[in-house]
Scaffold this motif. Structure first.
Motif, mmCIF file in Angstrom:
data_model
loop_
_atom_site.group_PDB
_atom_site.id
_atom_site.type_symbol
_atom_site.label_atom_id
_atom_site.label_comp_id
_atom_site.label_asym_id
_atom_site.label_seq_id
_atom_site.Cartn_x
_atom_site.Cartn_y
_atom_site.Cartn_z
ATOM 1 N N HIS A 99 0.841 -1.200 0.000
ATOM 2 C CA HIS A 99 0.000 0.000 0.000
ATOM 3 C C HIS A 99 0.871 1.241 0.000
ATOM 4 N N HIS A 101 1.425 5.557 1.085
ATOM 5 C CA HIS A 101 1.195 6.465 2.204
ATOM 6 C C HIS A 101 0.980 7.895 1.731
ATOM 7 N N PHE A 102 0.041 8.541 2.386
ATOM 8 C CA PHE A 102 -0.138 9.972 2.185
ATOM 9 C C PHE A 102 0.411 10.643 3.435
ATOM 10 N N ILE A 121 0.266 -1.271 -8.310
ATOM 11 C CA ILE A 121 1.328 -0.371 -7.891
ATOM 12 C C ILE A 121 2.421 -0.402 -8.943
ATOM 13 N N ALA A 122 2.802 0.777 -9.396
ATOM 14 C CA ALA A 122 3.807 0.898 -10.455
ATOM 15 C C ALA A 122 5.083 0.159 -10.078
ATOM 16 N N ILE A 136 9.265 -1.668 -2.188
ATOM 17 C CA ILE A 136 8.833 -0.489 -2.924
ATOM 18 C C ILE A 136 8.028 0.387 -1.985
ATOM 19 N N ASN A 137 8.295 1.658 -2.067
ATOM 20 C CA ASN A 137 7.719 2.625 -1.158
ATOM 21 C C ASN A 137 7.127 3.769 -1.944
ATOM 22 N N ILE A 138 5.839 3.948 -1.870
ATOM 23 C CA ILE A 138 5.238 5.052 -2.606
ATOM 24 C C ILE A 138 4.553 5.993 -1.635
ATOM 25 N N GLN A 139 4.977 7.217 -1.658
ATOM 26 C CA GLN A 139 4.299 8.170 -0.783
ATOM 27 C C GLN A 139 3.854 9.395 -1.543
ATOM 28 N N PHE A 140 2.754 9.944 -1.078
ATOM 29 C CA PHE A 140 2.248 11.200 -1.589
ATOM 30 C C PHE A 140 2.401 12.223 -0.484
#
Lengths: 150, 150
Positions: A99, A101-102, A121-122, A136-140
């Motif tokens: 998942h 994070h915002f 997730i890209a 993988i780490n995706i944050q907004f």
DNA sequence: TTTTTTGCAAATACTTTGCATAACG
DNA sequence: CGTTATGCAAAGTATTTGCAAAAAA
């Protein structure tokens, strides 16, 4: 061949833009600010504050570390550079499902964002050439509704 | 209705797995470790070390902050929880073109990864419901080729 | 000249470490 | 009982702040 950000012509262009931006915002164009911005703009090493300090000190032996910190923060606010990842203190997550994070830049709160059914997730890219990916780490980053209610 | 990670049944299951994992690795199952893991597992607030400390202290007034730090690190190594974003010191990037970062967890080096021609950086999701997105940050964590040459 | 920014020094925040005691297996 | 983990206290990094002097506009 494309110009990269680290080439002199481009760095000069960005320094000019930096001056324009300072004037727009009523900030003074000091030699410290110029050199600190230049140090980040011409590096592709994602330098730490300490690294910027050491670099700038070559041409400006009297610069102080706290000025570097202050200036990096204001350059970030001015939108002239980015901070890599999250700074300040560590936060932990016990949920290991993939998942995003915002992160609210105002209150520091972290919100989970789970991908929708049909979203993915890209993934990777030329990352395999750099090393073995473990996570993988995706944050907004932005302002959450609590901090800026519509 | 789906079970969420914060529901008691699931937390208990994860505590059991935590014990199994400790035994596998020859680590002792202490009350501190259990409570610290439970605190992270049953929270959806991405707590800081301090927040975990305050939570655990409710049921264990003598627990110390350094034990919390030590335990959070080992739980991370055990693969039982994740750290949100990058910790330790701040790094800066003067390149504002959209790109990702590969962060080596061994040497701390940060590498740029620019998306290929036909690739797009994955976007929003239900993030709009949480707040206004100003920036997207995608990082890959792993071991770089310098640190683990093939 | 007026106001902002700097450098210094000191303070703060976060995290880590050495060591004797306590606790697990 | 042997070894590992904990709590305490102290040290180590990273970053921030108050204030007088220096520099920009």
């Amino acid at each position: 061949m494309l110009l990269t950000l680290t080439e002199p012509a481009d760095v000069q262009m960005r320094l000019d833009y930096f001056e324009t931006r300072c004037k727009e915002l009523g900030l003074r164009v000091t030699r410290q600010r110029q050199e600190i911005f230049r140090a980040v703009a011409q590096s592709d090493k994602h330098p730490s504050a300490e690294a910027v300090f050491l670099q700038v000190r070559e041409s400006m032996p009297n610069v102080s570390l706290d000025t570097v910190y202050r200036t990096l923060s204001s350059l970030e606010e001015m939108g002239l550079l980015m901070r890599v990842g999250l700074s300040s203190k560590a936060r932990f997550d016990g949920d290991l499902r993939p998942h995003c994070h915002f992160v609210c830049t105002q209150c520091g709160e972290v919100y989970d964002i789970f991908p929708q059914e049909n979203e993915q997730i890209a993934c990777p890219l030329p990352a395999r050439n750099i090393g073995e990916i473990k996570q993988i780490n995706i944050q907004f980053k932005g302002i959450c509704k609590n901090c800026r209610p519509q």
